[in-house]
Design a protein around this motif. Structure first.
Motif, short mmCIF file in Angstrom:
data_model
loop_
_atom_site.label_atom_id
_atom_site.label_comp_id
_atom_site.label_asym_id
_atom_site.label_seq_id
_atom_site.Cartn_x
_atom_site.Cartn_y
_atom_site.Cartn_z
N ALA A 1 32.40 -14.20 43.40
CA ALA A 1 32.67 -14.40 41.97
C ALA A 1 33.16 -15.82 41.71
O ALA A 1 32.79 -16.46 40.73
CB ALA A 1 33.68 -13.38 41.48
N GLY A 2 34.04 -16.31 42.61
CA GLY A 2 34.54 -17.67 42.46
C GLY A 2 33.44 -18.70 42.58
O GLY A 2 33.37 -19.67 41.81
N LYS A 3 32.54 -18.49 43.54
CA LYS A 3 31.40 -19.39 43.67
C LYS A 3 30.55 -19.39 42.41
O LYS A 3 30.08 -20.43 41.96
CB LYS A 3 30.55 -18.97 44.88
N VAL B 1 39.14 -27.19 37.09
CA VAL B 1 40.48 -27.04 37.70
C VAL B 1 40.87 -25.57 37.73
O VAL B 1 41.39 -25.07 38.74
CB VAL B 1 41.51 -27.87 36.93
N GLU B 2 40.65 -24.86 36.64
CA GLU B 2 41.00 -23.43 36.61
C GLU B 2 40.20 -22.65 37.65
O GLU B 2 40.74 -21.77 38.34
CB GLU B 2 40.76 -22.88 35.21
N THR C 1 48.95 -23.48 41.00
CA THR C 1 48.35 -23.69 42.31
C THR C 1 48.30 -25.18 42.64
O THR C 1 47.84 -25.98 41.82
CB THR C 1 46.91 -23.14 42.33
N PRO C 2 48.73 -25.59 43.82
CA PRO C 2 48.68 -27.01 44.18
C PRO C 2 47.24 -27.48 44.38
O PRO C 2 46.51 -26.93 45.21
CB PRO C 2 49.46 -27.08 45.51
N LEU C 3 46.84 -28.47 43.62
CA LEU C 3 45.55 -29.12 43.83
C LEU C 3 45.61 -30.51 43.23
O LEU C 3 46.52 -30.84 42.47
CB LEU C 3 44.39 -28.29 43.26
N GLU D 1 39.97 -20.15 43.05
CA GLU D 1 39.39 -20.13 44.40
C GLU D 1 40.47 -20.26 45.47
O GLU D 1 40.47 -19.52 46.45
CB GLU D 1 38.40 -21.29 44.53
N ILE D 2 41.38 -21.19 45.26
CA ILE D 2 42.44 -21.39 46.24
C ILE D 2 43.34 -20.16 46.33
O ILE D 2 43.72 -19.73 47.42
CB ILE D 2 43.27 -22.64 45.88
N GLU D 3 43.68 -19.60 45.17
CA GLU D 3 44.57 -18.45 45.15
C GLU D 3 43.94 -17.21 45.77
O GLU D 3 44.58 -16.47 46.50
CB GLU D 3 44.98 -18.14 43.70
#
Length: 388
Positions: A375-377, A361-362, A304-306, A367-369
């Motif tokens: 759950a991500g929060k 980062v993971e 994922t780009p970040l 989150e981005i994906e």
């Protein structure tokens, strides 16, 4: 706001790409408005299908869009069918002189044939290769190299020069066009950066086909990366190039990673973690060099780009951290500031820093994906609470 977002609204960061027509290499579009694809080449014996498949899969994990394999003999083209079936990326078959290997490779499922039509003999042989390519949906890559220019061109020009490389490319192109074949891309490579860049510039003005960029025989990982970044980067900055290979005396996966770093630095592709880090100095609050080395190794699986900034102190750290998705700046007493989306968020101790950044980062990649889910929060909140 990340620098990727900023690039979209700052015209001085925009590159006006040369308008080329588009061809297909398997399922990968090359040219036109398609993303610039990253290629590499295996160094296993193609006849050893198992070893070749394993290496291609490592290249796929590194992000390779296209992979080339050598097919110098019948054993190699015989193994090609198994290789094509067992891998996901389109496979280019590299052919020199033996036109029958091209016929066999096309029938075996190669997505593209790397062959110079003028080197395989008679016009009928060229016609046979074109028929096989059309029948199997193969494109063709013409690969002109300063080290193997035709004798008549060397006699005409006295030495390899941009004009000689361009003329060679045009001669090969004509042989395909005479057979009404237009699904081709072209490379005019040299180990000399000036020669290669000038040749590509001349060819870009002369043709509308996609161009495959490369500085051939560039050298080892460090020296070859520098030469390739200068040559390929110069051309990309000028808008020239539709696909590329960084030719290194290193494992193919490294070629892929360097290729993506060149594209990422120019805002032409985004893949994985873009690290902004300082060269370190006596002000650093932690060992920046070892930290960055460890993070680059541990974050290779992130596609994922970040963006991530790793700065050793508070001189430039806060400013850089404001421009990245995740940032960390060194502080006193082994306590360092973590930034999320450019905003100061929490502290982390030196002993926990590396694992903490990897988890952040993971979580950000997830989150981005998947979008910001509850759950991500919770994941991000849990990581931050653990750090405090």
């Amino acid at each position: 706001m990340s620098t990727d977002s900023i690039a979209a609204i700052r015209p001085w960061r925009m590159i006006d790409r040369r308008k080329s027509r588009q061809i297909m290499v398997g399922r990968v579009p090359v040219g036109g408005d398609a993303p610039i694809s990253v290629q590499t080449m295996t160094n296993t014996l193609t006849s050893d299908a198992g070893a070749t498949i394993d290496q291609i899969r490592r290249c796929e994990d590194a992000g390779a869009d296209i992979v080339r394999v050598s097919c110098p003999d019948v054993e190699s083209t015989a193994a090609l069918k198994q290789i094509v079936r067992a891998t996901d990326v389109p496979i280019i078959s590299d052919i020199h002189f033996h036109y029958k290997r091209a016929l066999e490779a096309a029938d075996a499922g190669a997505a593209c044939l790397r062959i110079n039509p003028g080197n395989i003999g008679s016009g009928e042989r060229v016609a046979e290769v074109v028929r096989a390519a059309k029948a199997n949906g193969c494109s063709i890559r013409i690969g002109v190299n300063a080290g193997s220019l035709e004798k008549d061109l060397l006699e005409k020009y006295g030495e390899p020069c941009p004009e000689a490389l361009v003329e060679s490319a045009l001669d090969h192109i004509k042989l395909l066009q005479d057979h009404d074949f237009h699904e081709y891309k072209v490379a005019v490579k040299a180990s000399d950066v000036f020669l290669a860049v000038a040749a590509y510039q001349g060819l870009a003005d002369a043709v509308d086909c996609p161009l495959h960029l490369g500085i051939t025989e560039a050298g080892g990982l460090i020296g070859g990366t520098v030469k390739s970044a200068l040559g390929i980067g110069n051309l990309l900055w000028a808008g020239i190039g539709d696909t590329l290979r960084v030719s290194l005396s290193a494992e193919p996966e490294e070629e892929v990673r360097v290729g993506f770093e060149i594209l990422k630095s120019l805002g032409l592709r985004t893949r994985g973690v873009r690290v902004v880090s300082c060269p370190s100095c006596a002000r650093q609050g932690f060992d920046v060099i070892r930290t960055v080395q460890a993070l680059e190794e541990r974050l290779q699986h992130i596609k994922t780009p970040l963006s991530l900034s790793v700065l050793g102190c508070v001189v430039n750290g806060p400013g850089e951290a404001r421009e990245t998705d995740i940032g960390i700046t060194g502080g006193g007493n082994g306590k360092h500031m973590v930034y999320l989306s450019g905003v100061t968020d929490h502290h982390v101790q030196s002993a926990d820093m590396l694992d903490h950044i990897v988890k952040l980062v993971e979580a950000k990649a997830a989150e981005i994906e998947g979008g910001m889910t509850d759950a991500g929060k919770a994941d991000i909140a849990g990581v931050n609470e653990a750090a405090e």
